[in-house]
Design a protein around this motif. Sequence first.
Motif, PDB file in Angstrom:
ATOM      1  N   ARG A  57       0.842  -1.213   0.000  1.00 28.84           N
ATOM      2  CA  ARG A  57       0.000   0.000   0.000  1.00 28.84           C
ATOM      3  C   ARG A  57       0.870   1.254   0.000  1.00 28.84           C
ATOM      4  O   ARG A  57       0.598   2.212  -0.725  1.00 28.84           O
ATOM      5  CB  ARG A  57      -0.935   0.001   1.211  1.00 28.84           C
ATOM      6  CG  ARG A  57      -2.101  -0.951   1.090  1.00 28.84           C
ATOM      7  CD  ARG A  57      -3.138  -0.724   2.195  1.00 28.84           C
ATOM      8  NE  ARG A  57      -2.601  -0.824   3.539  1.00 28.84           N
ATOM      9  CZ  ARG A  57      -2.529  -1.954   4.247  1.00 28.84           C
ATOM     10  NH1 ARG A  57      -2.973  -3.087   3.733  1.00 28.84           N
ATOM     11  NH2 ARG A  57      -2.041  -1.958   5.466  1.00 28.84           N
ATOM     12  N   ARG A  59       3.958   1.527  -1.110  1.00 31.30           N
ATOM     13  CA  ARG A  59       4.594   1.656  -2.429  1.00 31.30           C
ATOM     14  C   ARG A  59       3.612   2.238  -3.435  1.00 31.30           C
ATOM     15  O   ARG A  59       3.966   3.109  -4.233  1.00 31.30           O
ATOM     16  CB  ARG A  59       5.105   0.299  -2.919  1.00 31.30           C
ATOM     17  CG  ARG A  59       6.471  -0.080  -2.434  1.00 31.30           C
ATOM     18  CD  ARG A  59       7.049  -1.275  -3.195  1.00 31.30           C
ATOM     19  NE  ARG A  59       6.180  -2.442  -3.216  1.00 31.30           N
ATOM     20  CZ  ARG A  59       6.112  -3.352  -2.262  1.00 31.30           C
ATOM     21  NH1 ARG A  59       6.880  -3.264  -1.208  1.00 31.30           N
ATOM     22  NH2 ARG A  59       5.304  -4.379  -2.371  1.00 31.30           N
ATOM     23  N   HIS A  60       2.373   1.760  -3.392  1.00 34.49           N
ATOM     24  CA  HIS A  60       1.346   2.262  -4.306  1.00 34.49           C
ATOM     25  C   HIS A  60       1.094   3.751  -4.047  1.00 34.49           C
ATOM     26  O   HIS A  60       1.013   4.542  -4.986  1.00 34.49           O
ATOM     27  CB  HIS A  60       0.055   1.455  -4.138  1.00 34.49           C
ATOM     28  CG  HIS A  60      -1.012   1.821  -5.106  1.00 34.49           C
ATOM     29  ND1 HIS A  60      -0.918   1.541  -6.452  1.00 34.49           N
ATOM     30  CD2 HIS A  60      -2.189   2.475  -4.931  1.00 34.49           C
ATOM     31  CE1 HIS A  60      -1.998   2.002  -7.061  1.00 34.49           C
ATOM     32  NE2 HIS A  60      -2.781   2.579  -6.160  1.00 34.49           N
ATOM     33  N   ASP A  64       1.695   6.889  -6.558  1.00 34.86           N
ATOM     34  CA  ASP A  64       0.666   7.905  -6.827  1.00 34.86           C
ATOM     35  C   ASP A  64       1.207   9.296  -6.569  1.00 34.86           C
ATOM     36  O   ASP A  64       0.985  10.223  -7.364  1.00 34.86           O
ATOM     37  CB  ASP A  64      -0.579   7.668  -5.961  1.00 34.86           C
ATOM     38  CG  ASP A  64      -1.437   6.517  -6.456  1.00 34.86           C
ATOM     39  OD1 ASP A  64      -1.211   6.057  -7.608  1.00 34.86           O
ATOM     40  OD2 ASP A  64      -2.330   6.072  -5.704  1.00 34.86           O
TER      41      ASP A  64
END
Length: 134
Positions: A57, A59-60, A64
């Motif tokens: 999460r 890393r995501h 973003d």
Amino acid sequence: SFSVEMEGSDQTAVRLPQENSEILRLRELVESLRSELASDRDAARWEVDEAREAAARDRHAAMDLRHQLTELRGRLDSDGARAQLWTRQEDLLRGELRFAEEKQAAVARELDEMRATRREVEEEAMRQAEAAAK
């Protein structure tokens, strides 16, 4: 090892030595420790899985944020280019305004010269009219 004693003709009593009961107690302890270890291992696996999911999460979210930052940099570059264009246009308009002001000043000077010349012509015409009247 164990010993067997005969008490009567039909009954046999088996006595386990102290060592055998200690072995049984140790086996129970080992089984209990194995169970605790398996439970701890399961809990550790669950925590590792949770940490992996949290890292994914994060890393995501970082990707973003990088994407948003790239977009903002692009907009900023675009806004910077737009600002430079506005500055150039403003400079051009200032130049045109200066030219118009200079032209207006030149026209005003010419108009003043024409008025002065007209006054001179009118004054000369009045002198000639007065001289002719004499």
